[in-house]
Structures are given as structure tokens and as C-alpha cells.
Design a protein around this motif. Structure first.
Motif, PDB file in Angstrom:
ATOM      1  N   TYR A 180       0.810  -1.212   0.000  1.00 50.09           N
ATOM      2  CA  TYR A 180       0.000   0.000   0.000  1.00 50.09           C
ATOM      3  C   TYR A 180       0.843   1.261   0.000  1.00 50.09           C
ATOM      4  O   TYR A 180       0.310   2.364   0.082  1.00 50.09           O
ATOM      5  N   CYS A 181       2.152   1.076  -0.062  1.00 48.60           N
ATOM      6  CA  CYS A 181       3.023   2.228   0.162  1.00 48.60           C
ATOM      7  C   CYS A 181       3.954   2.481  -1.017  1.00 48.60           C
ATOM      8  O   CYS A 181       4.232   3.626  -1.351  1.00 48.60           O
TER       9      CYS A 181
ATOM     10  N   THR B  25      11.278   9.803   9.619  1.00 49.37           N
ATOM     11  CA  THR B  25      10.545   8.747   8.945  1.00 49.37           C
ATOM     12  C   THR B  25      11.104   8.624   7.538  1.00 49.37           C
ATOM     13  O   THR B  25      12.190   9.110   7.239  1.00 49.37           O
ATOM     14  N   GLY B  26      10.378   7.919   6.649  1.00 45.36           N
ATOM     15  CA  GLY B  26      10.896   7.748   5.295  1.00 45.36           C
ATOM     16  C   GLY B  26       9.775   7.328   4.363  1.00 45.36           C
ATOM     17  O   GLY B  26       8.598   7.561   4.679  1.00 45.36           O
ATOM     18  N   GLY B  27      10.081   6.573   3.378  1.00 47.45           N
ATOM     19  CA  GLY B  27      11.042   5.506   3.209  1.00 47.45           C
ATOM     20  C   GLY B  27      11.389   4.861   4.550  1.00 47.45           C
ATOM     21  O   GLY B  27      10.676   5.031   5.510  1.00 47.45           O
ATOM     22  N   GLU B  28      12.481   4.138   4.545  1.00 43.95           N
ATOM     23  CA  GLU B  28      12.949   3.568   5.813  1.00 43.95           C
ATOM     24  C   GLU B  28      14.130   4.408   6.294  1.00 43.95           C
ATOM     25  O   GLU B  28      15.207   4.367   5.670  1.00 43.95           O
TER      26      GLU B  28
ATOM     27  N   THR C  77      10.116   6.488  13.153  1.00 46.97           N
ATOM     28  CA  THR C  77       9.156   5.502  12.659  1.00 46.97           C
ATOM     29  C   THR C  77       9.906   4.573  11.721  1.00 46.97           C
ATOM     30  O   THR C  77      10.567   5.035  10.791  1.00 46.97           O
ATOM     31  N   THR C  78       9.826   3.285  11.979  1.00 45.85           N
ATOM     32  CA  THR C  78      10.683   2.329  11.272  1.00 45.85           C
ATOM     33  C   THR C  78       9.974   0.994  11.108  1.00 45.85           C
ATOM     34  O   THR C  78       9.064   0.668  11.875  1.00 45.85           O
ATOM     35  N   ASN C  79      10.436   0.214  10.128  1.00 44.16           N
ATOM     36  CA  ASN C  79       9.905  -1.154  10.024  1.00 44.16           C
ATOM     37  C   ASN C  79      10.668  -2.102  10.951  1.00 44.16           C
ATOM     38  O   ASN C  79      10.368  -3.297  10.975  1.00 44.16           O
TER      39      ASN C  79
ATOM     40  N   SER D  75       6.322  -0.203  12.519  1.00 37.41           N
ATOM     41  CA  SER D  75       5.196  -0.564  11.660  1.00 37.41           C
ATOM     42  C   SER D  75       5.196  -2.066  11.451  1.00 37.41           C
ATOM     43  O   SER D  75       6.191  -2.629  10.996  1.00 37.41           O
TER      44      SER D  75
ATOM     45  N   VAL E  56      -1.606  -1.177  10.451  1.00 35.95           N
ATOM     46  CA  VAL E  56      -2.624  -0.678   9.524  1.00 35.95           C
ATOM     47  C   VAL E  56      -3.637  -1.812   9.315  1.00 35.95           C
ATOM     48  O   VAL E  56      -3.252  -2.920   8.926  1.00 35.95           O
TER      49      VAL E  56
ATOM     50  N   MET F 131      -5.546   4.033   4.824  1.00 34.96           N
ATOM     51  CA  MET F 131      -5.939   5.210   4.040  1.00 34.96           C
ATOM     52  C   MET F 131      -5.672   4.944   2.564  1.00 34.96           C
ATOM     53  O   MET F 131      -4.517   4.701   2.183  1.00 34.96           O
TER      54      MET F 131
ATOM     55  N   MET G 246       2.864   7.316  -0.008  1.00 34.54           N
ATOM     56  CA  MET G 246       3.203   7.472   1.418  1.00 34.54           C
ATOM     57  C   MET G 246       4.711   7.416   1.624  1.00 34.54           C
ATOM     58  O   MET G 246       5.254   8.135   2.458  1.00 34.54           O
TER      59      MET G 246
HETATM   60  N1  SAM Z   1       9.578   2.683   6.766  1.00 34.76           N
HETATM   61  C1  SAM Z   1       9.053   3.223   7.959  1.00 34.76           C
HETATM   62  C2  SAM Z   1       7.997   2.308   8.545  1.00 34.76           C
HETATM   63  O1  SAM Z   1       7.793   1.212   8.029  1.00 34.76           O
HETATM   64  O2  SAM Z   1       7.420   2.673   9.561  1.00 34.76           O
HETATM   65  C3  SAM Z   1       8.512   4.642   7.869  1.00 34.76           C
HETATM   66  C4  SAM Z   1       7.736   5.083   6.675  1.00 34.76           C
HETATM   67  S1  SAM Z   1       6.101   4.429   6.469  1.00 34.76           S
HETATM   68  C5  SAM Z   1       5.574   5.334   5.033  1.00 34.76           C
HETATM   69  C6  SAM Z   1       5.247   5.199   7.797  1.00 34.76           C
HETATM   70  C7  SAM Z   1       3.908   4.629   8.133  1.00 34.76           C
HETATM   71  O3  SAM Z   1       2.982   4.933   7.117  1.00 34.76           O
HETATM   72  C8  SAM Z   1       3.858   3.136   8.343  1.00 34.76           C
HETATM   73  O4  SAM Z   1       3.369   2.870   9.642  1.00 34.76           O
HETATM   74  C9  SAM Z   1       2.881   2.672   7.308  1.00 34.76           C
HETATM   75  O5  SAM Z   1       2.132   1.576   7.754  1.00 34.76           O
HETATM   76  C10 SAM Z   1       2.027   3.906   7.130  1.00 34.76           C
HETATM   77  N2  SAM Z   1       1.272   3.899   5.891  1.00 34.76           N
HETATM   78  C11 SAM Z   1       1.772   3.859   4.642  1.00 34.76           C
HETATM   79  N3  SAM Z   1       0.763   3.845   3.746  1.00 34.76           N
HETATM   80  C12 SAM Z   1      -0.406   3.878   4.465  1.00 34.76           C
HETATM   81  C13 SAM Z   1      -1.777   3.876   4.122  1.00 34.76           C
HETATM   82  N4  SAM Z   1      -2.164   3.858   2.859  1.00 34.76           N
HETATM   83  N5  SAM Z   1      -2.697   3.916   5.116  1.00 34.76           N
HETATM   84  C14 SAM Z   1      -2.296   3.952   6.416  1.00 34.76           C
HETATM   85  N6  SAM Z   1      -1.015   3.964   6.795  1.00 34.76           N
HETATM   86  C15 SAM Z   1      -0.076   3.918   5.840  1.00 34.76           C
END
Ligand code: SAM
Length: 345
Positions: free
Chosen positions: A27-28, A66-69, A95-97, A119, A160, A189, A340
């Protein structure tokens, strides 16, 4: 103190330090063919730090990377240490994976990183691999352990919730029983990667490719109702609200609850079903130096040019302009041209 045109106190800046990632959540980000920005389009750490110093002078006291990662960017540990040293900063969060935390958590903590949001959308290894397109659940779980081992606090897990994934919410709730971990369930989202964002919500090309639609967004009230019933059935006891003073030091709009005798909490974040624009306290800086006033608005200010051509006072003036332009509400306009991964969530 930074106050916007609607009297909201803006003290929180989310900075995306890279658009690259070591996972490919459906989704990202697209699976392949991501058009990476050229190095000179990205802000250098020095530029980010100069922006952060100007932001602190304009009332920002909390910074999240945050990022990306963010952990894939070389030099991130030293960058965090320099940001942490800025006078006026209360805390730095990340915020990280979590997949890189096993080898980096100790250095990050020593550099001044206390707060981490991880995440993690499923505790089922197959679903995790499917959502992340090949990620290994064990790496993320080892990252959570590493965060606790080095003493990060609070440790939060962002989940999510996507209807068609049929995630086992109680498996996450169980984690709160014997560790002070805070699980936050977030409404999916349907945004990002749209050429022409549509009012009222449209799917991103990536999640649409995965077959996800608006129907896959599960409202927070439904998530809570499921936790009450499924938690009781699993023997976790009753679920009660956590008073604001007792909540795990949030900077954002999560509502927290706790099962009887649990050390941690479960929470919900409901950007769609109960939007919280009235409490919005944040600005976002993208990795390519665009300042965004609202997650869901594509209106951006060009901070990169100001950083490269202007004075420190010009940077501060840009931040004041952003405060004045910050919209009152996203008005349920859910749709962004950026993905995102290019905003930072
Ligand atoms: N790589 C890092 C991570 O995994 O947390 C940081 C970046 S990531 C874009 C930040 C957050 O955005 C994550 O928790 C991800 O689940 C959330 N995210 C990305 N796309 C989303 C969406 N369509 N709806 C809800 N949350 C979303």
C-alpha cells in the motif's frame, strides 16, 4: 510558540530522510521501478539540521524521523545525535519497520533516540511477507526485542488494519499483557500515487493493484468493538479507556485502552472515521525538501530552494508562511499525488 491561522499550536515536525526502503509494502510503494530522486534533489543532513534549527526557533519541540525507511540512510545515527543536541528539542522519535534495529538500536539509543514507532501489520509470517513483498517477520520481531533491550521508551507498534487481510487483532493485543508495548491500530488510508487525486477517496495504484479498495478501510469503532469481544473470548479480560494523563506520551491523535492487568495498551488512530484536524499539531518535511501543511493536501512549499539560496531568517519566514497556510481540515479529501513512502506517513 508556533500557532497556525486557526489557533492550533504547531510543535511537531515529521521529517522524511529518504524515499528509499528495504521493504515494499503493497500500500506504500511499487514493487519495482520506483523513480528514486537524484542525490542532489534530496536534502543533505546539514540542510535538514538547518531547517530543524529554524523550526525549533519557530516553536517546534518534537521531531520524528521517517521515510522511506529512515534506517537505510547512511549516517542516520550521527544525524540523530546532532538533532538531539538542538536546544529546545524535547525528544526525537523514529518511525521504522524495525528490521535494522537489531544491529542499530544500541547506537541509536546512545545517540539520543528514545521513542520508536514500529510498523508491523501482521504477526503471521506469510501475511507479513505478502504485505511487505518478501519481508521476514522474524527480523521485525527481533527489532522490537532490540528496542526494549536498549531501553527505548515508549515502544509503539503501528498496525494498519485492512479488511481483506483478516488480521488477528487479538494476537497483537496479547503482546500488551506482559510488555509495556503500545499497539495502535490505524485505519488504512487509500491514498498515494494518483495523478489526479479525487475528492472523497480513491485507491492508490499500488494497493489497487493488490485489489484493495476503500471498503478495506476498517473504522476505528469497529476495530474497538472487535477487540472487546475477541479479547474477552481469548481471556484478556475487559477493555477500558486509558485516561489522557496515563496514556503513553503521545504526540498524536491516538485514543488508548487497556486490557485488565496488561502492561501495555491498545489504541486506535482514525484519520478517516473521526478525523482530528482540530488537534493537528504538525508539519511535514519531505526528503526532497518540500514542506507539507497537511498529509492529505498536495499543497507544498519549496524549502529546498530556500535552504540553498536563502538566509536562516528566510527559512524561518517560510515556516511562518506554512503555519499561516495550514488548512483547517482535510475535508475528507483523501488522495495525494505522492505515495506514502514519499511523504513519510
Ligand atoms: N519505513 C518506515 C515504517 O515502516 O514505519 C517509515 C515510513 S512508512 C511510510 C510510515 C507509516 O505509514 C507506516 O506505519 C505505514 O504503515 C504507514 N502507511 C503507509 N501507507 C499507508 C496507508 N495507505 N494507510 C495507512 N497507513 C499507511
Amino acid at each position: 510558540m508556533g500557532v497556525d491561522g486557526f489557533g492550533r499550536r504547531i510543535d511537531y515536525l515529521r521529517i522524511s530522510v529518504t524515499d528509499r526502503c528495504n521493504l515494499r509494502c503493497v500500500y506504500c510503494m511499487p514493487e519495482e521501478g520506483v523513480p528514486w530522486k537524484d542525490a542532489d534533489e534530496m536534502l543533505s543532513f546539514e540542510e535538514i539540521e538547518r531547517f530543524a534549527a529554524a523550526a525549533v526557533a519557530e516553536g517546534i519541540s518534537k521531531i520524528r524521523l521517517t521515510g522511506g525507511e529512515p534506517l537505510v540512510r547512511k549516517g542516520i545515527v550521527e544525524h540523530i545525535a546532532r538533532l538531539r543536541a538542538l536546544t529546545g528539542i524535547d525528544a526525537i522519535a523514529l518511525t521504522t519497520n524495525a528490521t535494522l534495529l537489531p544491529k542499530m538500536a544500541a547506537d541509536l539509543h546512545a545517540a539520543g533516540l528514545e521513542r520508536v514507532n514500529i510498523s508491523l501489520d501482521s504477526l503471521d509470517p506469510e501475511v507479513f511477507a505478502q504485505v511487505t513483498r518478501g519481508g521476514r517477520l522474524e527480523d521485525a520481531l527481533a527489532g522490537i526485542d532490540a528496542a526494549f533491550e536498549v531501553g527505548m521508551h515508549p515502544v509503539k507498534i503501528n498496525v494498519v488494519v485492512v479488511r481483506r487481510l483478516e488480521q488477528d487483532l487479538v494476537s497483537f493485543a496479547k503482546l500488551t499483557m506482559d510488555r509495556p508495548v503500545h499497539i495502535r491500530f490505524i485505519e488504512y488510508m487509500p491514498v498515494g500515487g494518483e495523478d489526479e487525486p479525487a475528492p472523497g477517496g480513491a485507491c492508490s495504484s499500488e494497493s489497487a493493484a493488490a485489489g484493495w479498495t476503500e471498503e478495506d478501510s476498517v473504522p476505528a469503532d469497529e476495530i474497538l468493538a472487535r477487540l472487546v469481544v475477541e479479547g474477552a473470548a481469548a481471556g484478556l479480560g475487559a477493555l477500558g479507556p486509558v485516561a489522557k494523563d496515563d496514556a503513553p506520551g503521545g504526540w498524536g491523535p491516538a485514543r488508548y485502552y487497556r486490557f485488565d492487568n496488561a502492561l501495555g495498551t491498545v489504541g486506535v488512530i482514525s484519520p478517516l472515521s473521526h478525523h482530528f484536524c482540530g488537534e493537528c499539531n504538525r508539519l511535514r518535511l519531505t526528503a526532497d525538501g518540500k514542506l507539507r501543511m497537511c498529509l492529505f493536501s498536495d499543497e507544498e512549499l519549496d524549502a529546498r530552494t530556500v535552504l540553498r539560496e536563502g538566509t536562516d531568517e528566510d527559512v524561518r519566514a517560510l515556516i511562518r508562511q506554512a503555519l499561516a497556510l495550514k488548512p483547517e481540515s482535510h475535508n475528507m479529501r483523501v488522495g495525494t499525488i505522492r505515495r506514502m513512502s514519499q511523504i513519510g506517513g
